[in-house]
Design an enzyme around this catalytic site. Structure first.
Site, PDB file in Angstrom:
ATOM      1  N   ARG A   1       0.803  -1.227   0.000  1.00 39.59           N
ATOM      2  CA  ARG A   1       0.000   0.000   0.000  1.00 39.59           C
ATOM      3  C   ARG A   1       0.834   1.275   0.000  1.00 39.59           C
ATOM      4  NH1 ARG A   1      -2.031  -3.547  -1.408  1.00 39.59           N
ATOM      5  NH2 ARG A   1      -3.899  -4.638  -0.726  1.00 39.59           N
TER       6      ARG A   1
ATOM      7  N   CYS B   1     -10.803   0.479   2.872  1.00 45.21           N
ATOM      8  CA  CYS B   1     -10.204   0.010   4.123  1.00 45.21           C
ATOM      9  C   CYS B   1      -9.508   1.165   4.842  1.00 45.21           C
ATOM     10  CB  CYS B   1      -9.212  -1.105   3.848  1.00 45.21           C
ATOM     11  SG  CYS B   1      -9.985  -2.663   3.352  1.00 45.21           S
TER      12      CYS B   1
END
Length: 278
Positions: free
Chosen positions: A159, A206
């Site tokens: 990420r 998320c």
């Protein structure tokens, strides 16, 4: 090029955010002009929490030539490389078009509501693959120039990426594999099944990165934090790693909820935060 003052809550998937000057650029020349003052870059507004006071910097959004794509493959060094894909193109549309053409390599990105450029910046992905896995070359605008980088030069990790300071992804080329629409959609079905249970209400995706060897959603669940609320922001009852907007949430509501969760579990935020939230 279009310049307008907007409320960023209308440009984020969470539906929060204050005023900013939005510069929608359509050509490289537009981009050079827009980048003459401090700026931020807006993709699809997912994975983003924006202050209720907005931001003072220009907000650049890629349109025009930056939304075009070419999925025709060219053989190169034993691989098959696409034409240029604009960073402003919507990733979900690209994934579906690749499936229609029977091109494999993007299946793991199914359901990620991002532009291509935003997905590259955060190395978006699922347990079935990250966007960095499929990249051949990334074009980045910085210091007034367009430069090309191999994926290994950009420090992709879970990420995250390490683009040059102030760099804006403008185009990419993917390395894909010729397959069949049926085979590609069978892989996509596995990804889709894994994403079941994600909330339908407004969210920014998320909220937290998964800690090594565990799941942020599982930890939030076992600590009994599902349903926790601050104002109109709530930890989703369907998936613990999502904070949803019940209809009138503010950035302050969301941020207070983030801090309450982190007071119980030391999780790293996955979202990008713009501006000051008190």
């Amino acid at each position: 090029m279009r310049v307008e003052t907007v409320q960023l809550k209308g440009y984020t998937t969470l539906g929060v955010g204050g005023p900013a000057e939005l510069w929608t650029v359509e050509t490289p020349e537009d981009l050079k002009e827009a980048a003459q003052a401090p700026y931020r870059v807006l993709g699809n507004g997912s994975n983003l929490l924006v202050s209720d006071q907005g931001v003072p910097e220009r907000v650049i959004k890629l349109g025009g030539v930056f939304t075009a794509w070419d999925l025709n493959l060219t053989p190169r060094n034993g691989a098959y490389i696409t034409g240029w894909i604009g960073a402003g193109a919507m990733l979900p549309l690209l994934v579906q078009e690749a499936a229609r053409k029977g091109l494999s390599g993007l299946e793991g990105l199914l359901g990620i509501p991002a532009t291509v450029g935003g997905a590259v910046r955060m190395n978006a992905g699922t347990r079935y693959g990250e966007i960095a896995d499929a990249l051949e070359v990334v074009e980045v605008f910085h210091d007034g120039q367009l430069r090309h980088y191999r994926p290994e030069e950009l420090g992709f990790a879970y990420r995250t990426s390490h683009l040059p300071p102030g760099g804006i992804v403008t185009r990419v080329r993917f390395r894909l594999t010729p397959s069949t629409p049926k085979a590609v959609r069978e892989k996509m079905a596995l990804v889709d099944q894994a994403r079941k249970g994600q909330p339908k209400k407004k969210s920014a995706g998320c909220a937290f990165k998964n800690p090594p060897g565990d799941s942020a959603g599982r930890l939030i669940d076992v600590h009994g934090l599902k349903g926790l609320r601050e104002g109109q922001a709530m930890v989703s009852l369907e998936h613990g790693n999502f904070i949803v907007n019940l209809g009138g949430a503010t950035a302050r509501d969301v941020w207070r909820l983030v801090q309450r969760i982190r007071s119980v579990i030391p999780l790293e935020l996955e979202w990008e935060v713009w501006g000051v939230i008190e």
